[in-house]
Design a protein around this motif. Structure first.
Motif, mmCIF file in Angstrom:
data_model
loop_
_atom_site.group_PDB
_atom_site.id
_atom_site.type_symbol
_atom_site.label_atom_id
_atom_site.label_comp_id
_atom_site.label_asym_id
_atom_site.label_seq_id
_atom_site.Cartn_x
_atom_site.Cartn_y
_atom_site.Cartn_z
ATOM 1 N N LEU A 182 -36.685 109.460 -118.313
ATOM 2 C CA LEU A 182 -35.462 108.948 -117.702
ATOM 3 C C LEU A 182 -34.489 110.074 -117.383
ATOM 4 O O LEU A 182 -33.833 110.053 -116.334
ATOM 5 C CB LEU A 182 -34.792 107.927 -118.619
ATOM 6 C CG LEU A 182 -35.542 106.624 -118.882
ATOM 7 C CD1 LEU A 182 -34.614 105.614 -119.540
ATOM 8 C CD2 LEU A 182 -36.154 106.046 -117.625
ATOM 9 N N ARG A 183 -34.415 111.066 -118.264
ATOM 10 C CA ARG A 183 -33.524 112.194 -117.987
ATOM 11 C C ARG A 183 -33.998 112.970 -116.766
ATOM 12 O O ARG A 183 -33.191 113.412 -115.939
ATOM 13 C CB ARG A 183 -33.457 113.127 -119.203
ATOM 14 C CG ARG A 183 -32.625 112.583 -120.361
ATOM 15 C CD ARG A 183 -32.318 113.674 -121.373
ATOM 16 N NE ARG A 183 -33.527 114.198 -121.993
ATOM 17 C CZ ARG A 183 -34.056 113.727 -123.111
ATOM 18 N NH1 ARG A 183 -33.494 112.691 -123.736
ATOM 19 N NH2 ARG A 183 -35.152 114.265 -123.618
ATOM 20 N N ALA A 184 -35.317 113.132 -116.640
ATOM 21 C CA ALA A 184 -35.870 113.888 -115.507
ATOM 22 C C ALA A 184 -35.954 113.059 -114.238
ATOM 23 O O ALA A 184 -36.030 113.602 -113.133
ATOM 24 C CB ALA A 184 -37.257 114.414 -115.867
ATOM 25 N N GLY A 185 -35.979 111.724 -114.392
ATOM 26 C CA GLY A 185 -36.115 110.851 -113.238
ATOM 27 C C GLY A 185 -37.532 110.762 -112.705
ATOM 28 O O GLY A 185 -37.758 110.316 -111.582
ATOM 29 N N ARG A 186 -38.509 111.157 -113.531
ATOM 30 C CA ARG A 186 -39.896 111.112 -113.068
ATOM 31 C C ARG A 186 -40.841 111.092 -114.275
ATOM 32 O O ARG A 186 -40.449 111.423 -115.392
ATOM 33 C CB ARG A 186 -40.216 112.311 -112.183
ATOM 34 C CG ARG A 186 -40.091 113.652 -112.877
ATOM 35 C CD ARG A 186 -40.403 114.817 -111.936
ATOM 36 N NE ARG A 186 -40.348 116.088 -112.639
ATOM 37 C CZ ARG A 186 -39.250 116.800 -112.845
ATOM 38 N NH1 ARG A 186 -38.089 116.356 -112.410
ATOM 39 N NH2 ARG A 186 -39.299 117.945 -113.491
ATOM 40 N N GLY B 295 -34.388 94.243 -120.385
ATOM 41 C CA GLY B 295 -35.164 95.459 -120.203
ATOM 42 C C GLY B 295 -34.706 96.196 -118.958
ATOM 43 O O GLY B 295 -35.500 96.544 -118.092
ATOM 44 N N CYS B 296 -33.394 96.450 -118.892
ATOM 45 C CA CYS B 296 -32.790 96.964 -117.652
ATOM 46 C C CYS B 296 -33.224 98.384 -117.320
ATOM 47 O O CYS B 296 -33.011 98.837 -116.189
ATOM 48 C CB CYS B 296 -31.272 96.888 -117.739
ATOM 49 S SG CYS B 296 -30.524 97.965 -118.994
ATOM 50 N N GLY B 297 -33.818 99.116 -118.295
ATOM 51 C CA GLY B 297 -34.217 100.480 -118.011
ATOM 52 C C GLY B 297 -33.012 101.313 -117.595
ATOM 53 O O GLY B 297 -31.899 101.121 -118.090
ATOM 54 N N PRO B 298 -33.196 102.241 -116.644
ATOM 55 C CA PRO B 298 -32.082 103.121 -116.261
ATOM 56 C C PRO B 298 -31.018 102.461 -115.401
ATOM 57 O O PRO B 298 -30.084 103.117 -114.974
ATOM 58 C CB PRO B 298 -32.780 104.267 -115.514
ATOM 59 C CG PRO B 298 -34.076 103.698 -115.047
ATOM 60 C CD PRO B 298 -34.484 102.681 -116.069
ATOM 61 N N GLY B 299 -31.152 101.173 -115.103
ATOM 62 C CA GLY B 299 -30.009 100.412 -114.628
ATOM 63 C C GLY B 299 -29.805 100.257 -113.137
ATOM 64 O O GLY B 299 -28.724 99.872 -112.698
ATOM 65 N N ARG B 300 -30.847 100.462 -112.338
ATOM 66 C CA ARG B 300 -30.630 100.381 -110.886
ATOM 67 C C ARG B 300 -30.204 98.985 -110.450
ATOM 68 O O ARG B 300 -29.370 98.844 -109.558
ATOM 69 C CB ARG B 300 -31.889 100.820 -110.130
ATOM 70 C CG ARG B 300 -33.026 99.810 -110.120
ATOM 71 C CD ARG B 300 -34.307 100.358 -109.516
ATOM 72 N NE ARG B 300 -35.290 99.308 -109.281
ATOM 73 C CZ ARG B 300 -36.033 98.751 -110.231
ATOM 74 N NH1 ARG B 300 -35.908 99.136 -111.481
ATOM 75 N NH2 ARG B 300 -36.910 97.801 -109.921
ATOM 76 N N LEU B 301 -30.750 97.944 -111.065
ATOM 77 C CA LEU B 301 -30.421 96.576 -110.672
ATOM 78 C C LEU B 301 -29.034 96.184 -111.173
ATOM 79 O O LEU B 301 -28.275 95.516 -110.459
ATOM 80 C CB LEU B 301 -31.473 95.609 -111.191
ATOM 81 C CG LEU B 301 -32.914 95.922 -110.784
ATOM 82 C CD1 LEU B 301 -33.872 94.899 -111.383
ATOM 83 C CD2 LEU B 301 -33.056 95.965 -109.265
ATOM 84 N N ALA C 155 -31.399 105.887 -124.250
ATOM 85 C CA ALA C 155 -31.388 106.665 -123.007
ATOM 86 C C ALA C 155 -31.230 105.755 -121.797
ATOM 87 O O ALA C 155 -30.517 106.082 -120.845
ATOM 88 C CB ALA C 155 -32.675 107.480 -122.900
ATOM 89 N N ALA C 156 -31.886 104.589 -121.816
ATOM 90 C CA ALA C 156 -31.775 103.645 -120.700
ATOM 91 C C ALA C 156 -30.356 103.096 -120.595
ATOM 92 O O ALA C 156 -29.786 103.001 -119.501
ATOM 93 C CB ALA C 156 -32.780 102.513 -120.883
ATOM 94 N N VAL C 157 -29.783 102.723 -121.726
ATOM 95 C CA VAL C 157 -28.416 102.188 -121.719
ATOM 96 C C VAL C 157 -27.433 103.236 -121.212
ATOM 97 O O VAL C 157 -26.568 102.954 -120.377
ATOM 98 C CB VAL C 157 -28.035 101.701 -123.133
ATOM 99 C CG1 VAL C 157 -26.548 101.395 -123.222
ATOM 100 C CG2 VAL C 157 -28.855 100.464 -123.496
#
Length: 248
Positions: free
Chosen positions: A19-23, A66-72, A91-93
């Motif tokens: 998540l920090r790296a975005g990949r 389970g929002c993950g990194p939050g795009r939605l 990290a996701a929050v």
């Protein structure tokens, strides 16, 4: 009193690092070695046209499980919609908050704000598999929704119905204890959906979705189903437990 199932990949370094790296690479690995790739790049990007079309269907206040990194969450917040993301990963929050969304670090099986009042619950990006028990997950979502509320779930792109023990891995090593995870295609989800009214099914961008509406309590009683208990919970936008209320 029910006990929450073990929380998957809490504090797992490969997930936080991805998540920090975005990949990626990032995978769920079954005990037989089979790997399910996780689409970290899409999760960490802004909502795409397929996502936005899903969000157009949302009603009322939205809970993204389970929002993950939050795009939605960020996209709905930008539209002025009341929305909360929950995820077991710090990290996701944190990523969701940085995007301008509201998020809470918590499992869907733990107490949540606004229980019984949410207009829409999202189970996107394979999150219909949370806990490895679709019946239990659907029952929990029904208790979170207001009567007649909407569940929008992203299902597997193939007709599959399986539950397995998996690890999170970056393809070098697995992290932590195994946890239960399910993969369901739309037919399998509909088979689990007792007490729900199928509303729509569609495919877009190689992804598949289903919308289900929870039955009002009166219809559950008349059909012999289990009525959803009335709850006196705080409203969905309570600031007491939402991490994004801290200073940015």
């Amino acid at each position: 009193m029910t006990t929450s199932p073990p929380v998957p990949w809490t504090g797992a370094d490969p997930y936080a690092a991805a998540l920090r790296a975005g990949r990626g690479p990032l995978f769920l690995r079954r005990t037989d070695g089979w790997l399910l790739p996780l689409d970290v790049e899409r999760w960490c990007a802004r909502a795409d046209p397929v996502d936005r079309a899903v969000l157009d269907r949302c009603e009322g206040a939205v809970l993204d499980v389970g929002c993950g990194p939050g795009r939605l969450v960020a996209e709905l917040a930008a539209r002025g919609r009341p929305v909360l993301g929950i995820d077991v990963s710090a990290a996701a929050v944190d990523h969701t908050v940085r995007l301008g969304g509201q998020a809470l670090r918590r499992s869907v099986f733990e107490p949540l704000p606004g229980e019984g009042r949410w207009g829409t619950v999202l189970l996107m990006d394979g999150n219909v598999g949370i806990g490895g028990d679709p019946h239990a997950l659907l029952g929990r979502v029904a208790r979170l929704l207001a009567p007649g509320g909407l569940l929008i779930a992203e299902t597997a792109p193939v007709d599959v119905d399986e539950c397995a023990d998996v690890h999170l891995t970056d393809a070098r090593e697995a992290v932590g204890a195994p946890f239960r995870w399910a993969r369901l295609g739309t037919p399998a989800l509909l088979r689990c959906a007792r007490g729900w009214e199928p509303e729509a099914q569609w495919a877009a961008g190689g992804r598949r979705f289903a919308a289900l509406r929870s039955l009002p309590r009166s219809r559950l009683r008349s059909s012999g189903g289990t009525p959803i208990a009335s709850r006196s919970a705080e409203p969905p936008k309570s600031t007491a437990v939402i991490s994004s209320q801290r200073a940015r």
